[in-house]
Design an enzyme around this catalytic site. Structure first.
Site: not given
Length: 157
Positions: A45-47, A50
């Site tokens: 999710v973070c990838t 960003l």
């Protein structure tokens, strides 16, 4: 409890992915800042989040807002993450003391050991003008960023 809008944002001094020191106070009187707390580099999710920011950097440039990502990862991990994904913005290491800045902003999840997905948009005077947090595992939307960025205006000369 996360910091509320219309409060002074706590200053910090963190290393970016290149080991350079970045202080929130360096932007006061210069330009607004978007602080984007994210749990962990290289997570799915973070990838995705960003990468969406990377693909919409013009939105921040159009508002003259400095984008700063913050996680508890080390600067070496953040550098590898930024290089792999082509992030052309600073990632800051809230590594040691572990999560200290996330704790000051009220978004550190003690039971997990990392920050929640939280965004704070700070004006040129260092005041939080907009903020949003999503539920665990839920990415933030670009529309939320657009709306938040409209809450700050660059300092006019």
């Amino acid at each position: 409890m996360a910091l509320e809008n219309d409060t002074q944002a706590p200053d910090f001094d963190l290393a970016n992915q290149f080991g350079e020191h970045v202080r929130l106070s360096d932007f006061r009187g210069v330009k607004p800042v978007a602080l984007v707390f994210f749990p962990l580099a290289f997570s799915g999710v973070c990838t995705g989040e960003l990468c969406a920011l990377r693909d919409n950097l013009d939105m921040f440039a159009d508002h003259e807002v400095e984008l700063l990502g913050i996680s508890v990862d080390s600067k070496a991990t953040l550098r590898a993450f930024a290089e792999q994904e082509g992030y052309d913005f600073q990632l800051l290491a809230d590594f040691w003391p572990h999560g200290a800045v996330a704790k000051e902003y009220g978004v550190f999840l003690e039971e997990k050991g990392f920050a929640n997905r939280a965004t704070f948009v700070i004006d040129v005077k260092g005041v939080i003008r907009a903020s949003f947090i999503t539920a665990p595992g839920e990415p933030r939307s670009i529309e939320e960023y657009r709306s938040a960025l409209d809450e700050v205006r660059p300092l006019t000369v």
